[in-house]
Scaffold this active site. Sequence first.
Site, mmCIF file in Angstrom:
data_model
loop_
_atom_site.group_PDB
_atom_site.id
_atom_site.type_symbol
_atom_site.label_atom_id
_atom_site.label_comp_id
_atom_site.label_asym_id
_atom_site.label_seq_id
_atom_site.Cartn_x
_atom_site.Cartn_y
_atom_site.Cartn_z
ATOM 1 C CE LYS A 17 32.527 36.796 -0.318
ATOM 2 N NZ LYS A 17 32.700 37.187 0.917
ATOM 3 C CE1 TYR A 31 36.344 34.819 7.979
ATOM 4 C CE2 TYR A 31 37.664 36.086 6.594
ATOM 5 C CZ TYR A 31 36.384 35.785 6.862
ATOM 6 O OH TYR A 31 35.473 35.932 6.193
#
Length: 189
Positions: A42, A141
């Site tokens: 990604k 996160y």
Amino acid sequence: ALHTGMRMGELCGLCFDRIDFQRNEIAVTRIRDKDGHRDTTKTGIKRVIPMIPIVRAMLLELFKRNNGNKFVFLEEKMKPVDYGHLYRDFNKAQKKAGMSKLLAFHDLRHTFASQFMMNGGNLFDLQKILGHTDMKMTQRYAHFSPEHLQSAVSFMNMGVEFKDEIQESYPESRQREKVEDFGKLVMMS
């Protein structure tokens, strides 16, 4: 995802040629998503993820069962798992398990990050494992549970025991004196 922090597309694109059982590492260099199987990630950053024993054991078992197929994760007909089917199958499995609140597959990645940090990991290592280019993303996160945060500051007691109980038989003025005495004790230390 729960034990590696890998993205769904990275798991779908994972092939056995990227798993080093001797070094206990997974090289993340490809994705397989709605746009197909590509030699990129990604963020365009290739990275290495260390394998913990449970991941190594699961991957060895899949290697034995996959009869030479290059992809790690296969559907019933020995075809590589379809990115779109994984979403569907993940939701079906949760419903079958009787979960009232369904998780997104990506929540597993967040859980990995939180558990990594609450078990002594650091943000720099987590950033490398997750493949983030920006530390701010990694910080988003790494969610800490309230219990973890409470225990994280417990060292601030500096070894002093203090009961947080208010006794009805103890006059309020005496309670205040006790707190003030404690404050003086701390100031003298």
